[in-house]
Design an enzyme around this catalytic site. Structure first.
Site, PDB file in Angstrom:
ATOM      1  CE  LYS A  40      -4.414  -7.590  11.391  1.00  0.00           C
ATOM      2  NZ  LYS A  40      -3.012  -7.090  11.107  1.00  0.00           N
ATOM      3  CB  THR A  41      -3.885 -13.867   8.529  1.00  0.00           C
ATOM      4  OG1 THR A  41      -4.425 -12.703   7.985  1.00  0.00           O
ATOM      5  CG2 THR A  41      -4.359 -15.000   7.623  1.00  0.00           C
ATOM      6  NE  ARG A  73      -2.381  -1.361   3.408  1.00  0.00           N
ATOM      7  CZ  ARG A  73      -1.917  -0.682   4.267  1.00  0.00           C
ATOM      8  NH1 ARG A  73      -1.954   0.496   4.420  1.00  0.00           N
ATOM      9  NH2 ARG A  73      -1.518  -1.321   5.444  1.00  0.00           N
ATOM     10  NE  ARG A  98      -0.037  -9.274   2.478  1.00  0.00           N
ATOM     11  CZ  ARG A  98      -0.671  -9.024   3.820  1.00  0.00           C
ATOM     12  NH1 ARG A  98      -1.509  -9.342   4.263  1.00  0.00           N
ATOM     13  NH2 ARG A  98       0.203  -8.038   4.502  1.00  0.00           N
ATOM     14  CG  ASP A 127      -7.001  -7.396   7.885  1.00  0.00           C
ATOM     15  OD1 ASP A 127      -6.023  -7.488   8.559  1.00  0.00           O
ATOM     16  OD2 ASP A 127      -7.185  -6.672   7.164  1.00  0.00           O
ATOM     17  CE  LYS A 132      -6.170  -3.208   6.227  1.00  0.00           C
ATOM     18  NZ  LYS A 132      -5.854  -4.695   6.224  1.00  0.00           N
ATOM     19  CB  SER A 174       0.650  -4.849   8.220  1.00  0.00           C
ATOM     20  OG  SER A 174       0.940  -5.848   6.843  1.00  0.00           O
ATOM     21  CG  HIS A 201      -6.200  -3.558  11.198  1.00  0.00           C
ATOM     22  ND1 HIS A 201      -4.751  -3.239  11.200  1.00  0.00           N
ATOM     23  CD2 HIS A 201      -6.192  -4.492  10.245  1.00  0.00           C
ATOM     24  CE1 HIS A 201      -4.262  -4.053  10.280  1.00  0.00           C
ATOM     25  NE2 HIS A 201      -5.135  -4.632   9.391  1.00  0.00           N
TER      26      HIS A 201
HETATM   27  N1  LIG Z   1       5.668 -16.342  16.504  1.00  0.00           N
HETATM   28  C1  LIG Z   1       5.046 -15.913  15.584  1.00  0.00           C
HETATM   29  N2  LIG Z   1       3.801 -15.441  15.647  1.00  0.00           N
HETATM   30  C2  LIG Z   1       2.963 -15.150  14.475  1.00  0.00           C
HETATM   31  N3  LIG Z   1       3.440 -15.031  13.183  1.00  0.00           N
HETATM   32  C3  LIG Z   1       4.622 -15.307  13.064  1.00  0.00           C
HETATM   33  C4  LIG Z   1       5.444 -15.876  14.040  1.00  0.00           C
HETATM   34  N4  LIG Z   1       6.679 -16.145  13.525  1.00  0.00           N
HETATM   35  C5  LIG Z   1       6.895 -16.137  12.332  1.00  0.00           C
HETATM   36  N5  LIG Z   1       5.568 -15.572  11.972  1.00  0.00           N
HETATM   37  C6  LIG Z   1       5.080 -15.192  10.472  1.00  0.00           C
HETATM   38  O1  LIG Z   1       4.738 -14.030  10.414  1.00  0.00           O
HETATM   39  C7  LIG Z   1       3.771 -13.605   9.564  1.00  0.00           C
HETATM   40  C8  LIG Z   1       2.483 -13.274  10.249  1.00  0.00           C
HETATM   41  O2  LIG Z   1       1.580 -12.717   8.893  1.00  0.00           O
HETATM   42  P1  LIG Z   1       0.016 -12.391   9.062  1.00  0.00           P
HETATM   43  O3  LIG Z   1      -0.289 -12.757   7.650  1.00  0.00           O
HETATM   44  O4  LIG Z   1      -0.725 -13.139  10.040  1.00  0.00           O
HETATM   45  O5  LIG Z   1      -0.169 -10.837   9.199  1.00  0.00           O
HETATM   46  P2  LIG Z   1      -1.416 -10.051   9.687  1.00  0.00           P
HETATM   47  O6  LIG Z   1      -1.485  -9.535  10.847  1.00  0.00           O
HETATM   48  O7  LIG Z   1      -2.605 -10.747   9.113  1.00  0.00           O
HETATM   49  O8  LIG Z   1      -1.065  -8.681   8.687  1.00  0.00           O
HETATM   50  P3  LIG Z   1      -1.947  -8.078   7.646  1.00  0.00           P
HETATM   51  O9  LIG Z   1      -3.060  -7.110   8.402  1.00  0.00           O
HETATM   52  O10 LIG Z   1      -0.977  -7.252   6.706  1.00  0.00           O
HETATM   53  O11 LIG Z   1      -2.632  -8.883   6.704  1.00  0.00           O
HETATM   54  C9  LIG Z   1       3.127 -15.025   8.785  1.00  0.00           C
HETATM   55  O12 LIG Z   1       4.126 -15.087   7.554  1.00  0.00           O
HETATM   56  C10 LIG Z   1       3.671 -16.148   9.777  1.00  0.00           C
HETATM   57  O13 LIG Z   1       4.146 -17.054   9.416  1.00  0.00           O
HETATM   58  O1  LIG Z   2      -3.540  -3.839   3.105  1.00  0.00           O
HETATM   59  C1  LIG Z   2      -2.678  -4.650   3.060  1.00  0.00           C
HETATM   60  O2  LIG Z   2      -1.741  -4.692   2.027  1.00  0.00           O
HETATM   61  C2  LIG Z   2      -2.742  -5.621   3.835  1.00  0.00           C
HETATM   62  C3  LIG Z   2      -3.130  -5.717   5.280  1.00  0.00           C
HETATM   63  O3  LIG Z   2      -4.097  -6.157   5.365  1.00  0.00           O
HETATM   64  C4  LIG Z   2      -2.791  -4.518   6.064  1.00  0.00           C
HETATM   65  O4  LIG Z   2      -1.578  -3.793   5.890  1.00  0.00           O
HETATM   66  O5  LIG Z   2      -3.188  -4.405   7.161  1.00  0.00           O
HETATM   67 CA   LIG Z   3      -3.820 -10.859   7.107  1.00  0.00          CA
HETATM   68 MN   LIG Z   4      -4.637  -5.846   7.573  1.00  0.00          MN
END
Ligand SMILES: Nc1ncnc2c1ncn2[C@@H]1O[C@H](COP(=O)(O)OP(=O)(O)OP(=O)(O)O)[C@@H](O)[C@H]1O
Ligand SMILES: O=C([O-])CC(=O)C(=O)O
Ligand SMILES: [Ca+2]
Ligand SMILES: [Mn+2]
Length: 663
Positions: free
Chosen positions: A367-368, A181, A447, A382, A326, A363, A345
């Site tokens: 979360k995911t 982004r 992604r 998310d 977003k 990010s 979020h």
């Molecule tokens: N201890 C840990 N706990 C959580 N995630 C971990 C850990 N170690 C490594 N990771 C890695 O960190 C990343 C967490 O990314 P995730 O997709 O869950 O982000 P998100 O919070 O959903 O962000 P977004 O809002 O951008 O989608 C994953 O690639 C996961 O494999």
């Molecule tokens: O928007 C994006 O590229 C991915 C996301 O979920 C974040 O940044 O929170």
């Molecule tokens: Ca996510």
């Molecule tokens: Mn997000």
């Protein structure tokens, strides 16, 4: 001549092979003696008279899933033709511009295959030119309306360079020059209403623009879209709470964008689509086309423009699909609080006994990854709403980071990467199309976007009761925050407003390595009003429903980024399990210095020595210095909030201010 065994086997019998060698065609058996054998002549011939007719048989016309409604229905009197005309008018209105006031025809499927059957439309346009018509008003644009994933795959592969089917059936695609982004290019129209209602100035994500400039960019986007032979239109929903559902229309130029939003938004049933009517919000995604540098306010070739009064968003100069997701989330951060609903979020899941947990975090903090838990029902990964009755997911899909994804550590996400899933910016083996998730050649921010039902234990509809646990995730690149701390309400609010993490590389442009970041409400890039507004709502809801706050560090241990290492996902999962089960609530705690965090002395399945980060650092002085440095960063960041009252309660505000680091 010698025939090898393999050839023999492939040809089935020696006699046929021998005939082939002599240059003869295989014989056709006409005898009907052997009824157990399928002979060449035994299958009936196809009904088609021509090749075209044969091909037309391949595609079955889908029957309506419900019969046309009875006379009592709202659209009862409408013929199918009339309904499609109304739908066309609605889309035409969306795409109107100075050069083109009449809109395109709605086509389901490909322009190529449909143009022969709808020549009348071309003639109509030619026969009745608008007064003072320009060439562009005579032009015909096909609208590919709510295509299916299969159709979108075909469109992408046929027309969009960089589209491929991976070995597991996902659609690999490239988002172009931008792979994250662009928050510095996100603008919001400041008018008499938003001037008062929104958060402006220092720390705010809302960069102002005026209504006129918005219209300049809007016209630029609409003209660009109209100049194409075809555009994609998605009519979909946001929010699983039926009372607060928002209808969105996404007009875009790429099948990639259409499939991404098909996955991310809630997919209407055919009946819901029939009654869709006018959307509540429209996105014009002209991402391949840049903005004009002579336009006032423009500082780069990219602009993501939000106009709340018009309920429209325009995208110029970036094809990164996350902007649409977003952008809509920002809209929800405006619309929902106006209805006393808190937008979050956060990820969200639910245990077998109905215990709900929220996972906040910036990010890349997990979360995911952590809401996708084989032992729990996934409500969403998310974006959520918390109402008077409980939680609801805003979206219909998930968006997982897939750098270094492994089947072993994240099996559910791994298995969700199949037909229908959009895989952005990954690298795959040229011949086998096997994805190499470790490859960062295109970007670190690779992604996967997939419909939520691709996760086996998704809870559909994606709603649940009030949360029991509120988990704040921080990926601490400094390595000084404990893996888990129990928070009181004031601490929860302090850390929620701070929104600390080390931003993991890639999701926001230009970030090459983890760096400490503060982002209010764990989503400053998306909130529209002042952070204290959301914080007050969260405090009120947590208090009312007795939710417990937790701070979980999914980042570094044993040293900062560079010398320590990231906490093992397996350990973080054990910590999360202990929160869900309630066992961590009953654990023994001690208080840390400086941050004053309550940390457990034991967590099942986690080595006790890592629970207090000081134990994991060999350089104790380095630890102290780093801890103080981070505490200082927290304090500086919180300064902009010190003269804001949180909610109506002075006492809580004071407690929150005191809940930060003490040194
Ligand atoms: N201890 C840990 N706990 C959580 N995630 C971990 C850990 N170690 C490594 N990771 C890695 O960190 C990343 C967490 O990314 P995730 O997709 O869950 O982000 P998100 O919070 O959903 O962000 P977004 O809002 O951008 O989608 C994953 O690639 C996961 O494999
Ligand atoms: O928007 C994006 O590229 C991915 C996301 O979920 C974040 O940044 O929170
Ligand atoms: Ca996510
Ligand atoms: Mn997000």
């Amino acid at each position: 001549m010698i025939i090898n065994d393999r050839e023999m086997a492939a040809n089935g019998n020696g006699a046929a092979t021998a005939r082939k060698q002599k240059g003869l065609l295989p014989s056709i058996t006409t005898s009907d003696k052997h009824h157990d054998v399928c002979h060449d002549m035994s299958a009936p011939t196809v009904k088609a008279q021509t090749i075209d007719e044969l091909h037309s048989l391949q595609k079955k016309k889908s029957a309506p899933t419900t019969p046309i409604k009875g006379i009592q229905g709202a659209f009862a009197a409408l013929s199918e033709e009339e309904r499609s005309k109304q739908q066309l008018q609605s889309i035409s209105a969306s795409l109107a511009s100075l050069t083109r006031e009449t809109g395109p025809k709605v086509v389901r499927g490909y322009p190529a295959s449909k143009s022969q059957t709808s020549p009348r439309v071309h003639q109509q346009h030619v026969a009745e030119p608008a007064i003072s018509a320009s060439d562009s008003s005579l032009k015909f644009t096909h609208v590919l309306y709510n295509l299916s994933p299969a159709e979108l795959y075909e469109q992408a592969i046929h027309y969009e360079k960089g589209s491929f089917i991976t070995s597991t059936g996902a659609l690999a695609t490239l988002s172009g020059a931008k792979t994250g982004r662009a928050p510095r290019d996100k603008r919001v129209v400041k008018d008499d209403v938003t001037r008062e209602e929104l958060w402006w100035g220092k720390g705010s994500p809302n960069i102002e623009m005026d209504e006129h400039t918005f219209m300049v960019n809007r016209e630029r986007a609409v003209d660009y879209l109209n100049s194409l032979d075809k555009v994609f239109v998605n009519d979909q929903f946001l929010n699983w709470d039926p009372e607060n559902r928002i209808k969105v229309r996404i007009v875009s130029a790429r099948a990639y964008h259409s499939l991404f939003m098909h996955n991310m938004c809630i997919r209407p049933t055919p009946e819901e689509l029939e009654d869709f009517g006018t959307p509540d919000f429209t996105i014009y995604n002209a991402g391949q086309f840049p903005c004009n540098r002579y336009t006032h306010y423009m500082t780069s070739s990219t602009s993501i423009d939000l106009n709340l009064a018009r309920r429209e968003m325009v995208i110029l100069g970036t094809q990164y699909a996350g902007e649409m997701k977003k952008g809509l989330f920002s809209v929800m951060h405006y619309l929902m609080p106006k209805r006393q609903i808190l937008s979050l979020h956060s990820g969200c899941n639910m245990g077998k006994d109905g215990d709900v947990a929220l996972f906040f975090g910036l990010s890349g903090t997990g979360k995911t990854t952590l809401s996708t838990d084989p032992n729990r029902y996934l409500i969403g990964d998310d974006e959520h709403c918390w109402t008077e009755t409980g939680v609801s997911n805003i979206e219909g899909g998930c968006y997982a980071k897939c750098i270094d994804l492994s089947r072993e550590k994240e099996p559910d996400i791994w298995n969700a990467i199949k037909f229908g899933t959009v895989l952005e910016n990954v690298v795959f083996e040229e011949h086998t199309r096997v994805v190499d998730y470790a490859d960062k050649s295109v970007t670190e921010n690779t992604r996967a976007s997939y419909p939520i039902e691709y996760i086996p234990n998704a809870k559909i509809p994606c709603v649940g009761p009030h949360p029991k646990n509120v988990i704040l995730l921080a990926c601490d690149a400094f390595g000084v925050l404990p893996p888990v701390s129990k928070l009181n309400l004031a601490q929860t609010m302090y850390h929620f407003i701070s929104g600390y993490t080390a931003l993991v590389a890639g999701t926001e442009e230009g970030v090459k390595e983890p760096k400490a970041t503060f982002s209010a409400c764990f989503g400053a890039a998306f909130i529209m009003m002042h952070p204290t507004k959301y914080a007050a709502m969260l405090a009120e809801k947590m208090q009312k429903h007795g939710a417990t706050g937790w701070l979980v560090n999914t980042g570094w241990s044993g040293g900062s980024y560079g010398s320590g290492s990231r906490i093992k996902l397996a350990y973080t999962r054990k910590i999360i399990d202990a929160i869900h089960s309630g066992s961590l609530l009953k654990a023994e705690y001690k208080k840390t210095e400086v941050f004053g965090l309550e940390i457990p002395t034991e967590v099942e399945g986690v080595p006790s020595e890592i629970l207090d980060p000081v134990n994991t650092w060999s350089n104790k002085l380095g630890y102290e210095d780093t801890l103080m440095k981070l505490a200082g960063l927290f304090r500086n960041n919180f300064e902009i909030f010190t003269d804001h009252k949180i909610g109506k309660d002075n006492e809580l505000t004071e407690e929150i201010l005191a809940a930060g680091p003490n040194f």
